[in-house]
Enzyme design. Structure first.
Site: not given
Length: 277
Positions: A133, A146
């Site tokens: 990501s 995250y």
């Protein structure tokens, strides 16, 4: 013709990568928790092998991988796509919530990779694609845990690239920006059970408001993103990092400039720590 094993391929970017591989003439094993929930075009495709697998079920991974190798005679490309998000300030996230996230995003990825590597080494080559990501190179407010999990994915991928080079195996981390998938749905994204009101009106909780507005309106096109991943995998050499989307590229530039400023401000004193008096 290559054989792909893609985890978390029932929807979103994983499903689109499977479709892109099929369109390129490849065969695809789609590892999903419930094969019955696969889209009809993947469930019934001639060159698709659905495999029931929850990557957090460590004992189930080796048999699932073995079934793919037996079905297709080997594995050429592993795509570690299974994962989910977690919103909330770092202070709000409990140990149990953080560990659950890492069990999927990190340890699931590690264990699937471990199970596939013997087949790749025996074949004398292969490619591993880890879906990271943009939050895996820049820690952002409201997604700290995250981000931590995706930083881990990037570090693992970089280490694997060096460790596996003698075997002809390549490793790449894909770092997408925001794409129009189901990732911001409650099925893929969770929030901490405990909320700290002090963060209301701060960047950590502003992220929660952004999710409601951004869901399914993100700029990134998952079909185009998957097509690029397929194109890159089809080339002879994988890049170490593949950034997807203008926003990912923009944030990377911000990160590079910020780190350069940090380094420059303390460069001389940092160097001096290595000097003997």
């Amino acid at each position: 013709m290559a054989t792909w094993l893609i985890t978390g391929a029932s929807r979103g970017l994983g499903a689109e990568i499977a479709r892109a591989a099929l369109a390129g003439g490849d065969t695809v094993a789609v590892a999903v928790r419930n094969p019955d929930r696969l889209p009809e075009d993947l469930k019934n495709a001639e060159r698709v092998f659905p495999v029931a697998l929850d990557v957090t079920d460590t004992e189930a991974i080796a048999p699932a991988v073995a079934s793919v190798a037996e079905r297709f005679g080997g594995i050429d490309v592993l795509v570690n796509n299974a994962g989910r998000g977690l919103l909330g300030a770092v202070e709000e996230v409990s140990d149990a919530e953080a560990r659950s996230l890492f069990d999927l995003n990190v340890f699931g990825l590690i264990n699937v990779t471990r199970a596939v590597l013997p087949y790749l080494r025996e074949a004398g080559g292969g490619k591993i694609v880890h879906i990271g990501s943009r939050s895996g190179f820049e820690g952002e407010p409201g997604v700290g845990l995250y981000s931590a999990s995706k930083f881990a994915v990037a570090g693992i991928s970089e280490a694997l690239a060096a460790e596996l080079a003698p075997f002809g195996i390549q490793s790449m981390v894909v770092e997408p920006g925001v794409f129009r998938t189901d990732f911001l749905d409650q099925s893929s994204l969770s929030v901490p059970a405990h909320r700290v009101a002090a963060y209301d009106g701060t960047p950590a909780h502003s992220t929660l408001d952004w999710v409601d507005d951004a869901n399914h309106t993100q700029l990134g096109d998952p079909v185009k993103g998957a097509a690029l991943i397929r194109e890159v995998v089809g080339a002879d050499k994988l890049p170490g990092h593949l950034l997807l989307g203008a926003d990912a590229l923009d944030r990377w530039q911000v990160k590079v400039e910020r780190v350069a400023d940090d380094v420059q401000a303390w460069r001389e004193k940092s160097v001096a720590t290595a000097h003997q008096d």
